[in-house]
Design an enzyme around this catalytic site. Structure first.
Site, PDB file in Angstrom:
ATOM      1  CG  ASP A  46      14.771   3.861  10.951  1.00 54.86           C
ATOM      2  OD1 ASP A  46      14.885   3.320   9.841  1.00 54.86           O
ATOM      3  OD2 ASP A  46      14.516   3.235  11.991  1.00 54.86           O
TER       4      ASP A  46
ATOM      5  CG  ASP B 283       9.591  -0.326  10.543  1.00 55.58           C
ATOM      6  OD1 ASP B 283       8.363  -0.255  10.651  1.00 55.58           O
ATOM      7  OD2 ASP B 283      10.157  -0.756   9.525  1.00 55.58           O
TER       8      ASP B 283
END
Length: 275
Positions: A23, A25
């Site tokens: 992922d 952020d």
């Protein structure tokens, strides 16, 4: 201090040729700053020839835009190693109805992805209403979308995230606007992005690897860890983003390992599960 759980039986006991799904952020960047160790880990993966891909549920930006953003944070991620919910949505629609049409609420990341698979963007009798992320949600556009849904268009949303981050605080995101449109139209959306394992499987295909030797590394139990588990991947939760150790304990499922930040994987990328 990191915490390790037992490695699933599907994970080979000897050193596997691991691949990585990250992922973005909260894992590699946090509030426009690189997470400690992110640059070093990506450089290590590149040097060792270990395949990786960066994922994001945000559909606003194109992979080229996101590469520029990451480079600005000192993180070198190739454009073809970035997978967004917009790309996954376009791929899904192309498989479902090739050469179809859509009324789109979203920004360049989504419209560009749909154009590339040959979709026509129109407000006249479209096959789909496609809702993505934008910072300029228009009541006029939402009203038009609701009427098209009432007329029979199918409802697709890039992701179910209810809120997104900003420097000033939370922002209403795709999931919140989709709920408004569902309530007004009576039509429920199909969400393509995390935690739908469809996005993970499409990323695996783009990466050219398999779930049993690919790690999902994320900062959220409800999207990253859940989607990784449902796609059959070992998972690592980092504590540099949304979910904390206490949050992880509240869920009925567990990540394979919990670490503070991706810095804990530097020097261990070929063997991320210590004995």
């Amino acid at each position: 201090m990191s915490e390790a759980a037992s490695v699933p039986e599907s994970v080979p006991s000897e050193e596997p040729a691991w691949s990585y799904l990250f992922d973005m952020d909260g894992v590699l960047v946090h509030e426009e700053h690189p997470v400690p160790g992110a640059g070093e880990l990506l450089a290590e993966l590149t040097e060792r020839g270990i395949r990786f891909m960066v994922l994001t549920n945000n559909s606003i930006h194109t992979p080229r835009d996101l590469r520029a953003r990451l480079l600005g944070n000192g993180l070198d991620v190739p454009e073809d190693a970035i997978w967004t919910s917009a790309l996954a949505t376009a791929q899904f629609l192309d498989a479902q109805r090739p050469g179809g049409s859509a009324y789109v609420i979203g920004e360049a990341g989504l419209t560009t992805a749909l154009h590339k698979v040959g979709y026509v963007l129109t407000d006249r009798d479209p096959d789909y209403v496609v809702l993505g992320e934008t910072r300029t949600y228009s009541f006029t556009a939402i009203t038009r979308a609701v009427r098209l849904l009432e007329a029979g268009a199918k409802f697709i949303a890039t992701n179910p995230d209810s809120t997104g981050p900003s420097r000033e605080g939370s922002l209403p995101a795709t999931g919140a606007v989709a709920a408004l449109m569902e309530r007004a139209s009576g039509r429920a959306p199909y969400y393509v992005g995390k935690p739908n394992p469809l996005m993970m499987r499409s990323a695996l295909r783009a990466l050219g690897t398999h779930s049993q030797n690919t790690l999902m590394i994320g900062d959220r139990m409800d999207t990253d860890v859940r989607s990784g588990l449902e796609a059959g991947m070992p998972t690592i939760l980092v504590l540099s983003g949304i979910s904390g150790r206490d949050t992880a304990e509240a869920y009925p499922y567990r990540p394979t390992r919990i670490i503070d930040t991706v810095a804990d994987l530097v020097g261990r990328s070929a063997d991320p599960f210590p004995g």
